[in-house]
Design a protein around this motif. Sequence first.
Motif, PDB file in Angstrom:
ATOM      1  N   SER A 306      37.396  44.466  41.588  1.00 13.66           N
ATOM      2  CA  SER A 306      35.946  44.351  41.766  1.00 13.66           C
ATOM      3  C   SER A 306      35.216  44.557  40.442  1.00 13.66           C
ATOM      4  O   SER A 306      34.202  43.923  40.166  1.00 13.66           O
ATOM      5  CB  SER A 306      35.478  45.360  42.813  1.00 13.66           C
ATOM      6  OG  SER A 306      35.702  46.665  42.342  1.00 13.66           O
ATOM      7  N   GLN A 309      35.312  41.384  38.550  1.00 13.87           N
ATOM      8  CA  GLN A 309      34.353  40.420  39.085  1.00 13.87           C
ATOM      9  C   GLN A 309      32.936  40.763  38.683  1.00 13.87           C
ATOM     10  O   GLN A 309      32.153  39.907  38.287  1.00 13.87           O
ATOM     11  CB  GLN A 309      34.457  40.388  40.611  1.00 13.87           C
ATOM     12  CG  GLN A 309      35.672  39.657  41.100  1.00 13.87           C
ATOM     13  CD  GLN A 309      35.706  39.598  42.605  1.00 13.87           C
ATOM     14  OE1 GLN A 309      34.671  39.426  43.241  1.00 13.87           O
ATOM     15  NE2 GLN A 309      36.868  39.771  43.172  1.00 13.87           N
ATOM     16  N   ASP A 316      37.674  35.601  41.876  1.00 17.37           N
ATOM     17  CA  ASP A 316      38.505  36.433  42.734  1.00 17.37           C
ATOM     18  C   ASP A 316      39.993  36.184  42.487  1.00 17.37           C
ATOM     19  O   ASP A 316      40.815  37.080  42.536  1.00 17.37           O
ATOM     20  CB  ASP A 316      38.154  36.098  44.195  1.00 17.37           C
ATOM     21  CG  ASP A 316      38.634  37.177  45.135  1.00 17.37           C
ATOM     22  OD1 ASP A 316      38.880  38.297  44.644  1.00 17.37           O
ATOM     23  OD2 ASP A 316      38.766  36.886  46.333  1.00 17.37           O
TER      24      ASP A 316
END
Lengths: 344, 530
Positions: A306, A309, A316
Motif C-alpha cells: 500500500s 501504491q 497494484d
Amino acid sequence: MNMYRQALDSLRPIVAAIVVTAGAFALFVAASGYPAVEALMLVGKGAFGSGFAWQNTLSRAAPIMFTALCVAVPARAGMVIIGGEGALALGGLAAAMVGVWWASRPVVMVLAGMALAAWVTGGLWIGISGWLRYRRGVNETISSLLLAYIGQAVFNFLVEGWLRDPASLNKPSTAPLDSRDMIGNIPGMEVHWGLAWGVLACLAAWWLLRHTVFGFAIDIVGGNPRAAKMTGLPVGRLMLAASVLGGGFAGLAGMFEVAAVQGCANADLMAGYGYQGILVSFAARHHPLGVIAGAILIGGLGASNSLLQRHLDLPDAAAQVLQGLLFVSLLAFETLNRRGGRHA
Amino acid sequence: MDGRLPDHAASLMPDGPLSIQAIEISKRFGDIHALDQVSLQVDAASFHCLLGENGAGKSTLVKCLAGFYRQDGGSFLLAGREQDIRSPRDAHKLGIGMVYQHFTVASGMTVAENLMLARDDLPWLLNLAREHQALQSFMADMSFRLDLSARVADLSAGEKQKLEILKQLYQKRRLLILDEPTSVLTPAEADEVLGMLHQLTRQRKLTVLMITHKFREVTAYADAVTVLRRGRLAGTGRLPETGTDEMASMMMGNPENRPVQTGPERTIPAKAQSMNLAAERLIIRGLHGSNDRGVPAVTDLDLVVRSGEMIGVAGVSGNGQKELVEILLGQRDASAGEILVDGLPYRATRHEMRLHGVYSLPEEPLRNACVSSMTVAENMALRNFDQVPVTAGWKTGWFLSRRRMVARSRSLIAEFGVRPPDPMLPIDGLSGGNVQRAVLARELGQPVNLLIVANPVFGLDFAAAAAIHQRLQMAREAGAAILLVSEDLDELLALTDRLVVMSAGRIVHAVATADADPVAIGHHMAGGHA
Ligand SMILES: Nc1ncnc2c1ncn2[C@@H]1O[C@H](COP(=O)(O)OP(=O)(O)OP(=O)(O)O)[C@@H](O)[C@H]1O
Ligand SMILES: [Mg+2]
C-alpha cells in the motif's frame, strides 16, 4: 558445529535470491519509469520500517504460516499441494457458520468449535487430492489446484446464496459473529492472536515431523517411496494422512481470518494467502521453522504494497511482480545450490 | 563452440590418446580425508586400472579428474601440461569422458537421439539427415553395434552400458574414465565392452582409466594398476608382472591391522531328505507381473523356498528377475498368482514382514532401500523406528528417541564394519560398498526367517563380498530361507543349494546345485530350452 555450518549453508541461496530479487525489481521499476531506489526503500520501510509496519507485516504473516504448512506437511510426504486457497476459504466458511449457529454458547466452546470445523473442512478438502493420488494415481498438484478453484466457487455460491446475511448489501457475507466471540489482539500489539497460534502451529508441525514415529514415516515416504514400500510402510495411507493434516492447517488460516479480522465469511478471505503459502513453504524447503521466517518476509512484502501504491503510484501488480521474482529466484538458487553440492 | 558437425568418419581420435599425471591430489569432505596426496600416472594409450577397497577414494579421485569435484590440493598434468579442471565441461573440452556404474541415457529416446544429444556443442538446429549419416559411419567403425533406431527402454543392461560408452566415443574422447562399468553386466557382456576398449587403446586411439573390483578384468585387460587404500596411494604395478595376490595385499594392507574376515568356506548344505522335511517358508504360485511399461515380465512362476535353504535364481538380466524381486519386496503389484509365507498369504505389509521375519537386500541399495536425504543412523532405523528400542515416552510407539536410534546404529556400524564409522553422515556420502554394508546391517540386525537378496556384491571389493557371502551363509545356518537372485553364476554355484534359471519371465530349469552343469545352465539362460 556442523549444524551451524549446515544452517548457514542453507541460508546462502536465500540471501542470494533476495539480493537478486531486489536488483531485478529495481530494474523493473526503473524500466516502468518510477524511481527504483526509492521503491526499494519503501518496500523496506513499509515492511519493517516502523512499529506500525511490523504490526501490519505480522498480521499478514499469521495466515501465511498456516497456508505454508498446508504445502510443507504434504511435501514432506512427497506431494506438491498448491490448493491451500480453497481449503482456507471453505475452512473459514465452516468456522463462520459454527460461530453463528453456536452464538449462545460459552466463548471457549464457540472458538474451539470453529477451529475444529475449519480444521476438518480444510483437511477433507485437501484430503480429496491425497485420496485421488492414493486411489487413482491422479497428480495431486493438478487436482489440488482444480479443487482450489472449485472450493472458491462453492464458497461464493454459498455466501452469495443460502448462507448470505440479508443485511450484507453490497458485499455478500455470512451473518457476523458476536463481537464477544472475536479473537482479540495480543496485549501490547495491534496483532491478533492468530500470529501466536501460527507460530505455535509451526512449532507443533516441526515437532511432529522431527520427533514422532508418524513424522519419520512421512519423511521416508517423501524421501524414497521405494524404500518405504520395501520396509512395508503403508505409503498411500501416509500420503493421505499428510494431506489431511496439511489441509487442516489451511482451514485454520481461514478460521483466524474470520474470527480475528473479518468477523464473517466473505470474498475478502480469498486474499491470496493460500498462494503465498506455496512460496513460503518452498523458500523454507518445507521446514516448519523456516516457514515462520518466510511468512514474515512475504507478509512484509504484502504490507509494503500500500505504501508503494500511495507514494509512488505504482500499480497494484507491482507487488505481484515482486513476489513472483522472489519465487523464481528462490527456486533457481535452490537448484543451483543442489547442483553445486553433494551429488552423483 | 560452433555448431559444425564433427567428421567422425575420417578419424576417431584426431588428437590421440591422453596421458595423465595426478600429483599429490588431496580432497576432504568435512572431517574425512577422502584423498591424501595421491599421485597417479597413466600412460597414453594404456589401459589402466584403479583398485582399492570400498571407500578407498577411487571414485573421488576420478571425479576430481572429470571436474565433478575440485581437489583441495595437488594438480593434474594432461599430456604433460598442467590443467585446471573446474567443471565437467572443462574436462570434456580436454577430451576427458566418464562412464558411471548407473546409466545416464534417456530411456524414452532412441539410440540415435541419445548419441546426438550427448554432444556438448549441440547446435540450435540439428541437420538430422547429416547427423544420421555421421552416426552411421561412426557405428560402422565400432566393433560393437547397436541398432540406431532402437528405443533405449528396450535395451538390456549390457546394451545400455555399451550406449554409454558409444556416447563418449562419438564425442571423440581422448581419455575415458569408467567407474565400475561392468557391475551391471554379465561376464560375457563385460568382455565384449572391455575388449573393444582394449582394442582402441592398442590402436592408440584412446586411454582408458577404469575402476573395478574384479581381478579377472584386471588380469585380462590392464597394462598397469594403481591401488588406493584409505585415501592414500598403496602401490602401483605393471601387468602381467604383478599378480593378483600382490594386488590384493596392496588393497588390504598389513593383514594384522584389520579385522579377520575369513573367506566363504563352502559349507555342506543340509542333506536332501532333511530339506524335504524343512518348513516351506516361501511359496510362490502362478505369479504374474508386468514391468514398468505394462509388458508381462513374470509369467506363471512357481517357486518354493524352505527354511535353511538358499535358492539361486540365475538368468540374463532383463528376464523378469528385477520384477520378481520388486513384487516380493512390495514395490510392485502382482497381476495374478499368490505368495504365501509360512503358509499365510503375504502382501508385504510391515506387520507381515515383522511377523514372519522377512527382510531383503535389494540391488542398487541407494535407490531401493535407502532415503538418500537422511543420515546413516536414520537409514539404519528404517526397519525399527516404530518399535520399542527406538520409540519412547508415554505410550511407547509414538515418539522417536533419536539418541537411541544413533546408539543402535553405532553398534551396527561397528559390527558390520561400515566406514567411516559416523552415524550422522548423510548416507549418500558413503562409498557404494559402505551403503551396501549399512543396508545389510539393518536387514540382518534382527532374526531373519526369509531373506530376499538381489545381486548382493555388485560393486563390492573382494573382502567385502566375502564378508557378505559369509553373512548370508550364517543366516542360512541359522535356519533362514534365502532367495538369491544374481547375474553372477559363479556366486550362485558357490553359495546356493538349489538353482533355478529364469528366462523370459519363467523358470525354465531347476537343479540341485551339486548336480548343476554350467554349460546346461548357460544354455537355458540363453533361452535354449524352447
Ligand atoms: N560427497 C561426499 N560427501 C562426504 N563424504 C564423501 C563424499 N564422497 C565420498 N565421501 C567419502 O570419501 C571416501 C571415499 O569415497 P569414494 O566414493 O571415493 O570411495 P570408492 O573408493 O569409490 O569406494 P567404492 O568402491 O565403495 O565405490 C569415503 O569415506 C566416503 O564416505
Ligand atoms: Mg566408488
